[in-house]
Design an enzyme around this catalytic site. Structure first.
Site, short mmCIF file in Angstrom:
data_model
loop_
_atom_site.label_atom_id
_atom_site.label_comp_id
_atom_site.label_asym_id
_atom_site.label_seq_id
_atom_site.Cartn_x
_atom_site.Cartn_y
_atom_site.Cartn_z
N GLU A 107 -66.69 2.35 -41.28
CA GLU A 107 -66.14 2.38 -42.64
C GLU A 107 -65.50 3.74 -42.90
O GLU A 107 -65.94 4.75 -42.36
CB GLU A 107 -67.26 2.11 -43.65
CG GLU A 107 -66.89 2.18 -45.10
CD GLU A 107 -65.91 1.11 -45.57
OE1 GLU A 107 -64.76 1.11 -45.09
OE2 GLU A 107 -66.28 0.33 -46.46
N ASP A 108 -64.47 3.75 -43.72
CA ASP A 108 -63.80 5.02 -44.03
C ASP A 108 -64.65 5.91 -44.93
O ASP A 108 -64.78 7.10 -44.68
CB ASP A 108 -62.40 4.79 -44.63
CG ASP A 108 -62.39 3.93 -45.90
OD1 ASP A 108 -63.46 3.41 -46.29
OD2 ASP A 108 -61.31 3.77 -46.48
N ASP A 111 -69.39 5.30 -50.56
CA ASP A 111 -69.29 5.81 -51.92
C ASP A 111 -70.47 5.25 -52.73
O ASP A 111 -71.58 5.72 -52.59
CB ASP A 111 -67.93 5.37 -52.48
CG ASP A 111 -67.56 5.97 -53.82
OD1 ASP A 111 -68.43 6.58 -54.48
OD2 ASP A 111 -66.41 5.83 -54.23
N PHE A 160 -61.22 12.11 -55.23
CA PHE A 160 -60.49 10.97 -54.71
C PHE A 160 -59.68 11.42 -53.51
O PHE A 160 -58.82 12.30 -53.62
CB PHE A 160 -59.58 10.37 -55.79
CG PHE A 160 -59.04 9.02 -55.41
CD1 PHE A 160 -59.74 7.88 -55.73
CD2 PHE A 160 -57.85 8.90 -54.72
CE1 PHE A 160 -59.26 6.63 -55.38
CE2 PHE A 160 -57.35 7.67 -54.36
CZ PHE A 160 -58.06 6.52 -54.69
N ARG A 173 -51.82 6.20 -46.57
CA ARG A 173 -52.65 5.88 -45.40
C ARG A 173 -52.18 6.62 -44.15
O ARG A 173 -52.97 6.93 -43.28
CB ARG A 173 -52.63 4.37 -45.11
CG ARG A 173 -53.38 3.53 -46.08
CD ARG A 173 -53.47 2.09 -45.57
NE ARG A 173 -53.90 1.17 -46.60
CZ ARG A 173 -55.14 0.95 -46.97
NH1 ARG A 173 -56.12 1.63 -46.39
NH2 ARG A 173 -55.43 0.08 -47.92
#
Length: 189
Positions: A107-108, A111, A160, A173
């Site tokens: 996963e990136d 959170d 963010f 991206r």
């Protein structure tokens, strides 16, 4: 700042580099070496969470010195907003059987934990031999669900971020660095 980051910065919001491509490459290599050590002599299946984890998965796979294959899964929890809705929906399931396999969810960013909690339950039902989580970024200050990564690249503050596969409304991206999208367009992720 790289050329791609400079171009994006000039054409849109303010971007601040949090981690350079060199820092990312070094840390991904370390994670790959740790996975290779932990699963020595075994096969692993990397399950990348689309779309954000695609670059991380690609680089991670090249740094694992084992018999390694990969598949992808896609879920939705953000839509076009800046914060997780908390409701996770499966968009695309894996194509590979997970039963009896060593599965690492890639996963990136971890959170709130909603997405990875949902995926862990879903994938555990497929009866893998083992199930672990590799998250490039860990943002523990926003965690709502009690889930932790087994492998992670960097712990980050509540900012963010975009780049290296991560986006804001499908933009950024392609940036080779992980950048903070300053207030104005970003918000929290």
């Amino acid at each position: 700042m790289t050329a791609a980051t400079e171009t994006a910065s000039k054409t849109a919001s303010k971007l601040r580099v949090m981690y350079s491509r060199q820092q990312i490459a070094e840390r991904v290599a370390e994670i790959g070496a740790q996975i290779s050590k932990d699963y020595a002599g075994e096969r692993v299946l990397l399950v990348g969470v689309l779309k954000g984890a695609c670059l991380f998965l690609s680089d991670l796979a090249r740094n694992i010195s084992l018999d390694c294959s990969f598949d992808f899964i896609s879920v939705s929890s953000y839509g076009s907003g800046k914060t997780s809705s908390g409701e996770v929906k499966l968009v695309k399931d894996v194509d590979t059987s997970l039963q009896g396999r060593n599965v690492i969810v890639v996963e990136d960013i971890l959170d709130t934990g909603y997405t990875l909690t949902y995926l862990s339950k879903l994938l555990q039902a497929a009866q893998p031999k083992s199930l672990k989580i590799a998250a490039l970024l860990d943002k523990p200050s926003r965690r709502i669900q009690p889930i932790q990564p087994d492998y992670f690249g960097f712990k980050i503050p509540d900012e963010f971020v975009v780049g290296y596969g991560m986006d804001f409304d499908e933009r950024y991206r392609n940036l080779p660095d992980i950048c903070v999208l300053e207030a104005g367009e970003g918000g929290a992720r």
